[in-house]
Each structure stands twice: as structure tokens, then as C-alpha cells.
Design an enzyme around this catalytic site. Structure first.
Site, PDB file in Angstrom:
ATOM      1  N   ASP A  18     -15.761  27.368 -16.541  1.00  0.00           N
ATOM      2  CA  ASP A  18     -15.977  27.564 -15.107  1.00  0.00           C
ATOM      3  C   ASP A  18     -15.359  28.894 -14.705  1.00  0.00           C
ATOM      4  OD1 ASP A  18     -17.268  25.106 -14.917  1.00  0.00           O
ATOM      5  OD2 ASP A  18     -15.389  24.037 -14.643  1.00  0.00           O
ATOM      6  N   LYS A  70     -26.996  18.516 -14.864  1.00  0.00           N
ATOM      7  CA  LYS A  70     -27.197  17.259 -14.114  1.00  0.00           C
ATOM      8  C   LYS A  70     -28.597  17.196 -13.501  1.00  0.00           C
ATOM      9  CE  LYS A  70     -22.285  16.533 -13.173  1.00  0.00           C
ATOM     10  NZ  LYS A  70     -21.639  17.823 -13.520  1.00  0.00           N
ATOM     11  N   LEU A  71     -29.597  17.126 -14.363  1.00  0.00           N
ATOM     12  CA  LEU A  71     -30.991  17.136 -13.907  1.00  0.00           C
ATOM     13  C   LEU A  71     -31.372  15.842 -13.177  1.00  0.00           C
ATOM     14  CD1 LEU A  71     -32.927  18.552 -17.030  1.00  0.00           C
ATOM     15  CD2 LEU A  71     -31.775  19.810 -15.204  1.00  0.00           C
ATOM     16  N   ASN A  76     -42.297  13.990 -14.672  1.00  0.00           N
ATOM     17  CA  ASN A  76     -42.937  15.096 -15.390  1.00  0.00           C
ATOM     18  C   ASN A  76     -42.033  16.329 -15.429  1.00  0.00           C
ATOM     19  OD1 ASN A  76     -45.300  16.292 -16.630  1.00  0.00           O
ATOM     20  ND2 ASN A  76     -45.469  17.501 -14.755  1.00  0.00           N
ATOM     21  N   THR A 123     -18.023  11.279  -9.975  1.00  0.00           N
ATOM     22  CA  THR A 123     -16.655  10.807  -9.720  1.00  0.00           C
ATOM     23  C   THR A 123     -16.173  11.200  -8.325  1.00  0.00           C
ATOM     24  OG1 THR A 123     -15.908  12.743 -10.925  1.00  0.00           O
ATOM     25  CG2 THR A 123     -15.860  10.674 -12.109  1.00  0.00           C
TER      26      THR A 123
END
Ligand code: C5P
Length: 237
Positions: A18, A70-71, A76, A123
């Protein structure tokens, strides 16, 4: 498909890169090389110019990369996105563990070696946040429901807080890959992480991989901090 589990302390340490720029990431990788097993690239770095190219370059050089994107989208689009990420050659990718997204992601992964990790409940969400978002379950119940569904669907693994990892492990069995952020070596600052655990405790609770960011990135000597975590993991194993 049962994935091979990490065997050495080095394999189990994921550093969250990060940092602000690709150049800063390169410096951190060079400095920690051999003390970190997997480099995690999240929104901040992935969306910098050259961020995804760095993920591809590292992967091609044999350095495992965890793309934490994080899709979540229609089936599709998830499927096609996962297929494209698999072609980058990265080792791990996250998606939100919604039943349809899981099935679409598994289809998109095909026969590639990509390890798909589901995020059960962020979280940062507590029961009140879930209620406000229209959910009827508590965070703890939703985590377990999604974990069980992900296991039944054949997802490779899950990301969860260290506080949840023992319950998830008990619910999904030994094969799923469990990845745990919110890790703080003894004496490190918690910062904005609320339920933290030491590396040794997280391993003992059933985690396969530990994600650590600031305690290593902000250390005076990040390499030494990473090596200390490896010692802690070894002591727990
Ligand atoms: O600096 P720190 O060790 O808290 O970094 C943890 C990393 O794990 C960050 O990249 C954060 O986005 C990620 N993460 C998390 N909690 C989750 C999922 C991912 O802290 N539930």
C-alpha cells in the site's frame, strides 16, 4: 480442486504494497526480497500508471502476486474480468463472495493456476452496517453462511479477519486457503484495524497466509520487520 498449501514461513507472508507509486513499490520489493513470499497489490497501486504492468512483470519473474481487486459485477463481466486477470499470470485474486459471482469467477478462471479468494463480509462492516444495507443476518452469521456456500461452490479460498479464521476453518475444513489481514506483531500499533492478532496466533487459529502492511512498510527497517514475522510464523508452526 485442492490447491497446494504454503509450506514455509516465507511462502505464508503476504506484504500489502500500500504505497503511493510504482517506484516506491519497486524499492520496497527490492528491499524485502527473500523476506516476503507474496506481494499484494490493491486499489491504490493497481490503479497507478504501471500498477498492473508491475503485477504482470513480477509474475513473469516468478514472484507471486496477490491482486486485491475485490471484484463484483454481473456474471459475464466477472467471468471475463477473471479470465483477463488470469492471463496477467498473478497468483491470487479477490472477489466478493456472492454466490453468483463465485460461480462466474470459477468459470472465468478455467484451467489457470489463479487462486480465487472470496471476501465474505468486509471487516469494516458490523451488524448495524449490514442492517442499514438491508441484510437480515448478523455479520458473524453472514460470514459463515458465505464461507460454507463458497466451499460448496468449489472456491479456492477466503479472506477473513483473524478473529473469524478459527470458526471459518471449522466450517469449511482443511482444504480451503484462508488468508488473514489485521495481523499485528506483538508491540506493533493497531492503527485502524480493530480486531488484531499476532502472526503466531493467526497461524495457530488456522490461517494459511498472513497479510501485513503497515507494521512492515512503516518499520525503520522493513526487511528486518518481515524477517521477524517469519520467525514468529516458524515459532507457531
Ligand atoms: O497495514 P495493514 O497491515 O493494516 O494492511 C492490511 C491490508 O489488508 C490492507 O491492504 C487492507 O486493504 C487489506 N485488508 C484488510 N481487511 C480486509 C481485507 C483486506 O485489512 N478485510
Amino acid at each position: 480442486m485442492t490447491l497446494p498449501k504454503p509450506t514455509t514461513p516465507l511462502d505464508r507472508l503476504m506484504l500489502a504494497l500500500d504505497v503511493e507509486t510504482v517506484d516506491a513499490a519497486r524499492r520496497m520489493i527490492e528491499h524485502t526480497h527473500g523476506a516476503v513470499g507474496v506481494y499484494k497489490i490493491g486499489y491504490r497501486l493497481a490503479y497507478q500508471p504501471g500498477g498492473l504492468a508491475l503485477a504482470q512483470e513480477l509474475s513473469q519473474a516468478g514472484v507471486p502476486v496477490f491482486l486485491d481487486l475485490k471484484l463484483l459485477d454481473i456474471d459475464n463481466t466477472v467471468s471475463q474480468g477473471v479470465e483477463a486477470v488470469a492471463r496477467l499470470g498473478v497468483a491470487f485474486l479477490t472477489l466478493h463472495a456472492y454466490p453468483k459471482a463465485i460461480r462466474a469467477a470459477i468459470a472465468g478462471k478455467g484451467t489457470s493456476k489463479l487462486t480465487l479468494l472470496g471476501v465474505t463480509v468486509l471487516t469494516s462492516m458490523d451488524d448495524a452496517d449490514l442492517d442499514a444495507a438491508g441484510y437480515r443476518l448478523s455479520a458473524a452469521d453472514l460470514v459463515l453462511a458465505r464461507a460454507k456456500d463458497a466451499a460448496a461452490a468449489g472456491l479456492d479460498g477466503l479472506v477473513s479477519s483473524a478473529a473469524e479464521v478459527a470458526a471459518i476453518r471449522a466450517a469449511v475444513g482443511p482444504d480451503m486457503v484462508l488468508v488473514t489481514p489485521g495481523i499485528r506483531p506483538a508491540g506493533a500499533e493497531a492503527s485502524d484495524q480493530k480486531r488484531v492478532m499476532t502472526p503466531a496466533d493467526a497461524i495457530r487459529a488456522g490461517a494459511d497466509y498472513l497479510v501485513i502492511g503497515r507494521p512492515i512498510l512503516a518499520a525503520v527497517d522493513p526487511r528486518a520487520a518481515a524477517l521477524q514475522v517469519l520467525d514468529d510464523i516458524a515459532a507457531a508452526g
